[in-house]
Design an enzyme around this catalytic site. Structure first.
Site, PDB file in Angstrom:
ATOM      1  N   ILE A  61       0.862  -1.181   0.000  1.00 20.80           N
ATOM      2  CA  ILE A  61       0.000   0.000   0.000  1.00 20.80           C
ATOM      3  C   ILE A  61       0.898   1.230   0.000  1.00 20.80           C
ATOM      4  CG2 ILE A  61      -1.842   1.232   1.216  1.00 20.80           C
ATOM      5  CD1 ILE A  61      -2.609  -1.569   0.159  1.00 20.80           C
ATOM      6  N   VAL A  85      -2.796  -3.019   6.590  1.00 16.38           N
ATOM      7  CA  VAL A  85      -1.651  -2.465   5.846  1.00 16.38           C
ATOM      8  C   VAL A  85      -1.930  -1.019   5.433  1.00 16.38           C
ATOM      9  CG1 VAL A  85      -0.005  -2.888   3.992  1.00 16.38           C
ATOM     10  CG2 VAL A  85      -1.129  -4.803   5.064  1.00 16.38           C
ATOM     11  N   ALA A 106       4.521   4.018   2.999  1.00 20.09           N
ATOM     12  CA  ALA A 106       3.994   2.796   2.375  1.00 20.09           C
ATOM     13  C   ALA A 106       4.095   1.668   3.389  1.00 20.09           C
ATOM     14  CB  ALA A 106       4.811   2.437   1.137  1.00 20.09           C
ATOM     15  N   LYS A 107       3.449   0.582   3.128  1.00 20.55           N
ATOM     16  CA  LYS A 107       3.613  -0.619   3.960  1.00 20.55           C
ATOM     17  C   LYS A 107       3.215  -1.809   3.110  1.00 20.55           C
ATOM     18  CE  LYS A 107       4.767  -1.527   8.305  1.00 20.55           C
ATOM     19  NZ  LYS A 107       5.518  -0.689   9.243  1.00 20.55           N
ATOM     20  N   GLY A 108       3.776  -2.965   3.443  1.00 22.87           N
ATOM     21  CA  GLY A 108       3.419  -4.173   2.701  1.00 22.87           C
ATOM     22  C   GLY A 108       3.337  -5.348   3.635  1.00 22.87           C
TER      23      GLY A 108
END
Ligand code: NAD
Length: 422
Positions: A61, A85, A106-108
């Protein structure tokens, strides 16, 4: 694998809206920042050691890149889902803005249990995930890092997979595609302990502000992974005493103190704090009742809730984890006069040293640990100062609201100067 919501994005949104109200964020910028820019979901097959193929679901994301490349960790945990997320990605935007580093958020993650796989299976999952993300990540576009359940080894696999997917002439130039790598493969000194180190720097700033002495302070810590154990060891070095520790398997306590270094060795060997011979076992529900000056949640989200917030007997809750306190629990703690040092400030040490690693990779340099620690402290104390100043300026008591205020003001200024395309 699940897409079930745990309500985390609603919590993140409520926090964002409070900060936005505080500084009078313009409605247009509020609406841009209230959703991520890109939501990438990849489903990919991995060959397991049984010979079967198994499908995995991964997320990336990308919340905002107005201040710089998307930046944020990848989480390996069975409960990873889109809602979670999205919240974690937004928090990364606020952290970078608050610390004034040129990164976005961002993050995943991948929804699976990394502990349930053989090492070679895990490697194939990580490499296949990296390949599936393809050009959605990039060394100046979106830069992953470790988070819950992932580590330096996984980052090296990601970097190697990405490098081998680029042209031969570019290959040496893409090490900074991920941060949190091992030292030997381009990691930064101090990255492993960075988040814990940042927690302690923020605590020192707070202690100085309120006139509290960390030497001789007592603490309880939930989570003894990267963040919790580094925080515990550093607190002990500063003369604090760890009275209780909890993890996914159980909780231990000792009113005379738990040795943070011995516990780290124990967890490295046994994978859990339970069974540690130099402390007694307690019911996990009783963990939050252990009296201590500092309560440090350093595990997963939604751990301090309306059910246990009334049990906490501490001066301050130090949010080393992301989103550990529910909105209801925050209201209870505030009502009871217990301070909260917010996650977007307190655990930002990880992303700040990731930025240092990225800079070192970019210029083919290696800084010393003293340089890294010194610069980290400078960034976090500057951010802490900014939070204090905004609290004073706007006469707001909540440190979380003020931290959001600082971050959102910076984002607003950049949006106002850049406008939107076309
Ligand atoms: P980790 O995987 O190294 O350790 C996680 C710890 O939490 C383990 O001790 C585990 O047993 C415990 N845990 C897991 N589920 C639990 C449960 N249900 N109850 C109690 N304990 C449980 O993870 P980490 O990297 O230390 O991350 C911890 C938190 O810090 C996460 O919220 C993460 O997003 C946040 N964080 C991490 C970094 C980083 O650099 N690693 C940076 C900023 C924030």
């Amino acid at each position: 694998m699940t897409d079930d919501s745990n309500g985390l994005f609603a919590t993140a949104t409520a926090q964002f809206n409070r900060g936005a109200d505080l500084i009078g964020l313009t409605p247009s910028i509020r609406s841009i920042l209230s959703q991520p820019k890109n939501e990438i979901i990849v489903n990919f097959p991995v060959r397991m050691n049984s010979g079967d193929y198994e499908m995995f679901r991964g997320y990336r994301i990308q919340h905002s890149n107005i201040l710089g490349p998307y930046k944020g960790g990848v989480r390996f945990h069975p409960a990873v889902n889109l809602d979670e997320v999205k919240a974690l990605a937004a928090w990364m935007t606020w952290k970078s803005a608050l610390c004034d580093i040129p990164f976005g958020g961002a993050k995943g993650g991948i929804s699976f249990d990394p502990l349930a796989l053989e090492v070679d299976e895990l490697e194939r999952v990580v490499r296949r995930f990296t390949h599936a993300l393809g050009s959605n990540i990039g060394p100046d576009h979106d830069i992953p890092a470790p988070d819950l359940g992932s580590n330096a080894r996984a980052m090296v696999w990601m970097m190697d997979t990405y490098a081998n997917s680029t042209g031969a002439t570019e290959r040496q130039n893409v090490k900074r595609i991920v941060t949190g790598k091992t030292l030997e493969t381009g990691g930064s000194p101090g990255r492993e302990k960075a988040t814990g180190q940042g927690v302690v720097f923020c605590l020192q700033h707070w202690a100085d502000e309120v006139g509290f002495d960390l030497t001789g302070a007592s603490a309880i810590i939930q989570g003894w992974g990267n963040v919790g154990s580094a925080t515990g060891r550093l607190l002990q070095v500063h003369g604090a005493q760890i009275r209780a520790v909890a993890d996914h398997r159980g909780a231990i306590a000792d009113e005379d103190g738990i040795d943070a270094f011995d516990l780290t060795d124990w967890v490295a060997e046994h994978g859990t704090v339970t069974g540690f011979p130099a402390a007694g076992w307690i019911e996990p529900a009783d963990f939050w009742k252990v009296e201590a000056d500092l309560v440090v949640p350093a595990a997963i989200e939604n751990q301090i809730t309306a059910r246990n917030a009334g049990d906490i007997r501490a001066k301050v809750v130090v949010e080393a984890a992301n989103g550990p306190t529910t909105l209801e629990a925050e209201a209870i703690l505030t009502e009871r006069g217990i301070e909260i040092l917010p996650d977007i400030l307190v655990n930002a040490g990880g992303v700040v040293v990731s930025y240092f690693e990225w800079l070192q990779n970019r210029s083919a340099q290696r800084w010393t640990i003293d340089e890294v620690d010194h610069k980290l402290r400078e960034v976090l104390w500057k951010a802490s100062d900014a939070v204090c100043e905004l609290r004073e300026e706007l006469e707001v008591s909540s440190r979380r609201d003020a931290a959001y205020g600082v971050a959102l003001r910076r984002l607003q200024t950049v949006y106002q100067q850049r406008g939107i395309f076309p």
